[in-house]
Design an enzyme around this catalytic site. Sequence first.
Site, short mmCIF file in Angstrom:
data_model
loop_
_atom_site.label_atom_id
_atom_site.label_comp_id
_atom_site.label_asym_id
_atom_site.label_seq_id
_atom_site.Cartn_x
_atom_site.Cartn_y
_atom_site.Cartn_z
N GLU A 1 28.80 -15.90 32.66
CA GLU A 1 29.11 -14.64 31.99
C GLU A 1 29.36 -13.55 33.04
O GLU A 1 28.83 -13.63 34.16
CB GLU A 1 27.91 -14.28 31.06
CG GLU A 1 27.97 -12.96 30.35
CD GLU A 1 29.16 -12.79 29.41
OE1 GLU A 1 30.30 -12.98 29.85
OE2 GLU A 1 28.93 -12.39 28.25
N ASP A 2 30.16 -12.57 32.68
CA ASP A 2 30.45 -11.50 33.64
C ASP A 2 29.28 -10.53 33.80
O ASP A 2 28.85 -10.24 34.91
CB ASP A 2 31.73 -10.74 33.23
CG ASP A 2 31.74 -10.27 31.78
OD1 ASP A 2 30.73 -10.44 31.06
OD2 ASP A 2 32.77 -9.74 31.34
N ASP B 1 24.36 -6.81 29.46
CA ASP B 1 24.16 -5.38 29.24
C ASP B 1 23.00 -5.23 28.24
O ASP B 1 21.85 -5.27 28.63
CB ASP B 1 25.49 -4.81 28.73
CG ASP B 1 25.49 -3.32 28.55
OD1 ASP B 1 24.66 -2.64 29.15
OD2 ASP B 1 26.36 -2.82 27.80
N PHE C 1 29.35 2.25 33.60
CA PHE C 1 30.38 1.34 33.09
C PHE C 1 31.27 0.89 34.25
O PHE C 1 31.83 1.71 34.97
CB PHE C 1 31.22 2.00 32.00
CG PHE C 1 32.01 0.99 31.22
CD1 PHE C 1 31.42 0.29 30.18
CD2 PHE C 1 33.32 0.70 31.56
CE1 PHE C 1 32.14 -0.69 29.48
CE2 PHE C 1 34.05 -0.27 30.87
CZ PHE C 1 33.44 -0.96 29.83
N ARG D 1 41.21 -5.52 34.85
CA ARG D 1 40.58 -6.82 35.11
C ARG D 1 40.98 -7.38 36.48
O ARG D 1 40.19 -8.10 37.09
CB ARG D 1 40.99 -7.85 34.05
CG ARG D 1 40.39 -7.62 32.67
CD ARG D 1 40.58 -8.85 31.82
NE ARG D 1 40.45 -8.58 30.39
CZ ARG D 1 39.29 -8.56 29.73
NH1 ARG D 1 38.16 -8.75 30.37
NH2 ARG D 1 39.27 -8.32 28.43
P1 IMP Z 1 25.90 -7.18 25.78
O1 IMP Z 1 26.01 -7.98 24.53
O2 IMP Z 1 25.61 -5.73 25.50
O3 IMP Z 1 24.96 -7.76 26.81
O4 IMP Z 1 27.34 -7.09 26.39
C1 IMP Z 1 27.93 -8.06 27.06
C2 IMP Z 1 29.43 -7.83 27.09
O5 IMP Z 1 29.79 -6.44 27.04
C3 IMP Z 1 29.95 -8.33 28.40
O6 IMP Z 1 30.30 -9.68 28.31
C4 IMP Z 1 31.13 -7.43 28.65
O7 IMP Z 1 32.28 -7.99 28.06
C5 IMP Z 1 30.81 -6.14 27.96
N1 IMP Z 1 30.30 -5.12 28.90
C6 IMP Z 1 29.04 -4.67 29.05
N2 IMP Z 1 28.94 -3.75 30.01
C7 IMP Z 1 30.18 -3.63 30.53
C8 IMP Z 1 30.73 -2.84 31.61
O8 IMP Z 1 30.06 -2.06 32.31
N3 IMP Z 1 32.07 -3.00 31.83
C9 IMP Z 1 32.84 -3.85 31.12
N4 IMP Z 1 32.38 -4.61 30.13
C10 IMP Z 1 31.05 -4.50 29.82
MG MG Z 2 32.27 -10.42 27.99
#
Ligand code: IMP
Ligand code: MG
Length: 176
Positions: free
Chosen positions: A98-99, A102, A151, A164
């Site tokens: 995963e990238d 958050d 962000f 990207r």
């Molecule tokens: P989560 O479900 O809140 O943990 O979010 C995960 C997804 O939100 C990641 O796979 C990203 O695609 C997106 N995301 C969360 N933070 C960022 C950020 O700082 N930049 C870009 N995408 C983000």
């Molecule tokens: Mg994602």
Amino acid sequence: MVDPKLRVLISAEKIQIRIRELGAQISRDYPTGQLQLICILKGACFFLTDLARAMQRDVSIDFMGISTYGKGTSSSGEVKVTKDLDISLEGADVLIVEDIVDTGVTLNYLMHLLDQRKPHSIRIAALLDKPERRLRPIHVNYVGFQIPDEFVVGYGLDYAEKYRNLDDICVLDGSS
Ligand code: IMP
Ligand code: MG
């Protein structure tokens, strides 16, 4: 790409050094057997291709599309599978790639979903972790970098599908 809104947080060079370390560590942790990498589209695709090549072992690759964010920078909290896997996970050693973690909502949902498919094991590798924002508990086994609550874009991460293809991970100022 010169953009006044972008500030480099992690350089391309630092990203590559860290990914080589992660690849070596994961290779040591899985000395034998097949390892199934699952790339979470679209953000993790750059991380997956570099991480897979940093491993000193054979790996299989598949892709899963998940969307949590709309076009902005705050989560809708809604998780949707936009592309499912082509393969069965039964009995497999699975590493989710995963990238960024958050709130943890996406990975928490995904872990439950994939666990029902009876893999032998599941672990998570995330390039970035924003621990301050966590809403759901999630254990990330391999973390590239912990970052503050800002962000970020680049190296796969987007803002409304832009940025990207930056080599560096940058903070996008004025995005929230
Ligand atoms: P989560 O479900 O809140 O943990 O979010 C995960 C997804 O939100 C990641 O796979 C990203 O695609 C997106 N995301 C969360 N933070 C960022 C950020 O700082 N930049 C870009 N995408 C983000
Ligand atoms: Mg994602």
